[in-house]
Motif scaffolding. Structure first.
Motif, PDB file in Angstrom:
ATOM      1  N   ASP A 132       1.017  -1.592   0.304  1.00 36.97           N
ATOM      2  CA  ASP A 132      -0.351   0.317  -0.339  1.00 36.97           C
ATOM      3  C   ASP A 132       0.926   1.134   0.027  1.00 36.97           C
ATOM      4  O   ASP A 132       1.582   1.197   1.125  1.00 36.97           O
ATOM      5  N   ALA A 133       1.058   1.952  -0.994  1.00 39.76           N
ATOM      6  CA  ALA A 133       1.522   3.197  -1.192  1.00 39.76           C
ATOM      7  C   ALA A 133       0.885   4.498  -1.300  1.00 39.76           C
ATOM      8  O   ALA A 133      -0.279   4.348  -1.879  1.00 39.76           O
ATOM      9  N   TYR A 134       1.275   5.575  -1.354  1.00 39.08           N
ATOM     10  CA  TYR A 134       0.762   6.539  -1.032  1.00 39.08           C
ATOM     11  C   TYR A 134       1.347   8.070  -1.618  1.00 39.08           C
ATOM     12  O   TYR A 134       3.132   7.834  -1.343  1.00 39.08           O
ATOM     13  N   LEU A 135       1.459   8.119  -3.122  1.00 44.22           N
ATOM     14  CA  LEU A 135       2.599   9.200  -3.224  1.00 44.22           C
ATOM     15  C   LEU A 135       1.806  10.606  -3.710  1.00 44.22           C
ATOM     16  O   LEU A 135       0.663  10.783  -4.363  1.00 44.22           O
ATOM     17  N   PRO A 136       2.412  11.875  -3.679  1.00 41.37           N
ATOM     18  CA  PRO A 136       1.890  12.964  -3.698  1.00 41.37           C
ATOM     19  C   PRO A 136       1.597  13.398  -5.205  1.00 41.37           C
ATOM     20  O   PRO A 136       3.129  13.532  -4.915  1.00 41.37           O
ATOM     21  N   ALA A 137       1.117  14.287  -5.249  1.00 40.02           N
ATOM     22  CA  ALA A 137       1.159  14.786  -6.494  1.00 40.02           C
ATOM     23  C   ALA A 137       2.327  15.661  -6.898  1.00 40.02           C
ATOM     24  O   ALA A 137       3.426  16.045  -7.589  1.00 40.02           O
ATOM     25  N   SER A 138       2.084  16.532  -4.877  1.00 42.07           N
ATOM     26  CA  SER A 138       3.410  17.489  -5.064  1.00 42.07           C
ATOM     27  C   SER A 138       3.872  17.463  -3.836  1.00 42.07           C
ATOM     28  O   SER A 138       3.153  16.998  -2.812  1.00 42.07           O
ATOM     29  N   ALA A 139       4.954  18.085  -3.227  1.00 37.47           N
ATOM     30  CA  ALA A 139       5.291  17.876  -2.317  1.00 37.47           C
ATOM     31  C   ALA A 139       4.643  19.351  -1.683  1.00 37.47           C
ATOM     32  O   ALA A 139       3.851  20.351  -1.957  1.00 37.47           O
ATOM     33  N   PRO A 140       4.573  19.082  -0.331  1.00 37.62           N
ATOM     34  CA  PRO A 140       3.121  19.761   0.057  1.00 37.62           C
ATOM     35  C   PRO A 140       4.160  21.954   0.657  1.00 37.62           C
ATOM     36  O   PRO A 140       4.872  21.571   0.990  1.00 37.62           O
ATOM     37  N   PRO A 141       3.268  22.754   0.135  1.00 36.29           N
ATOM     38  CA  PRO A 141       3.999  24.049   0.232  1.00 36.29           C
ATOM     39  C   PRO A 141       4.552  24.506   1.695  1.00 36.29           C
ATOM     40  O   PRO A 141       3.737  23.827   2.860  1.00 36.29           O
ATOM     41  N   ALA A 142       5.542  25.221   1.479  1.00 32.30           N
ATOM     42  CA  ALA A 142       6.594  24.915   3.026  1.00 32.30           C
ATOM     43  C   ALA A 142       5.984  26.010   4.373  1.00 32.30           C
ATOM     44  O   ALA A 142       6.122  26.315   5.195  1.00 32.30           O
ATOM     45  N   THR A 143       4.868  27.014   3.478  1.00 36.35           N
ATOM     46  CA  THR A 143       4.013  27.947   4.278  1.00 36.35           C
ATOM     47  C   THR A 143       3.067  26.717   5.386  1.00 36.35           C
ATOM     48  O   THR A 143       3.111  27.601   6.560  1.00 36.35           O
ATOM     49  N   GLU A 144       3.107  25.527   4.933  1.00 35.35           N
ATOM     50  CA  GLU A 144       1.803  25.158   5.415  1.00 35.35           C
ATOM     51  C   GLU A 144       2.296  23.657   5.908  1.00 35.35           C
ATOM     52  O   GLU A 144       1.902  22.501   5.133  1.00 35.35           O
ATOM     53  N   PRO A 145       2.923  24.002   6.897  1.00 29.19           N
ATOM     54  CA  PRO A 145       3.576  22.350   7.708  1.00 29.19           C
ATOM     55  C   PRO A 145       2.255  21.680   7.398  1.00 29.19           C
ATOM     56  O   PRO A 145       0.423  22.356   8.265  1.00 29.19           O
ATOM     57  N   PRO A 146       2.013  20.159   7.509  1.00 28.81           N
ATOM     58  CA  PRO A 146       0.986  18.957   7.588  1.00 28.81           C
ATOM     59  C   PRO A 146       0.609  19.193   8.549  1.00 28.81           C
ATOM     60  O   PRO A 146       1.664  18.903  10.075  1.00 28.81           O
TER      61      PRO A 146
END
Length: 152
Positions: A132-146
């Motif tokens: 089971d893998a999850y691949l983000p389409a893009s890295a999250p923006p640096a301004t908004e930590p997950p």
């Protein structure tokens, strides 16, 4: 066989070639079903290639380690990325011992992590197995930590 060697110049596979991969796996004797959910769209080349390679490696593991099993490949697109899941039933007969077990899983996990994603693999539904893998389409923006609690 005087066919020219095109392997070095072939483009990297994308999910567009998933059908061919599944057909080849079926030809090798594995029953494979596929399911695609969400809005299918082109993803960054690294994500497409990694998703393809994860499915390829997982299916070859089923062929190698679970003779007679059936496999189900799921691609689930969401606005943020792609979940790739390959599950298989338990083997119908004992698999021959194979050397080098575990390296393919390590490679799959490295691919996912390199893209900021995750990959888990382990026993599923008794004698089966799940990748089971999850691949983000893009890295999250640096301004908004997950967020740490899983909410958006």
């Amino acid at each position: 066989a005087d066919a020219p060697d095109t392997t070095r110049h072939a483009p990297q596979p994308t999910l567009g070639r998933l059908g061919t991969l599944v057909e080849n796996t079926r030809a090798a004797g594995l029953t494979v079903t596929t399911e695609i959910s969400g809005e299918r769209r082109p993803l960054p080349p690294g994500v497409e290639l990694s998703a393809y390679r994860i499915v390829q490696e997982a299916l070859s593991n089923v062929l190698r380690h679970a003779p007679g099993a059936t496999a189900h490949v799921t691609l689930a697109y969401d606005p943020h990325g792609l979940r790739v899941q390959v599950v298989n039933t338990g083997p119908a007969r004992e698999a021959p011992p194979s050397a080098g077990a575990g390296h393919g899983l390590l490679g799959m996990r490295e691919r996912a992590v390199m893209l900021g994603g995750t990959l888990t693999a382990g026993p599923w539904a008794g004698r089966g197995y799940r990748v089971d893998a999850y691949l983000p389409a893009s890295a999250p923006p640096a301004t908004e930590p997950p967020s740490q609690d899983g909410t958006a």
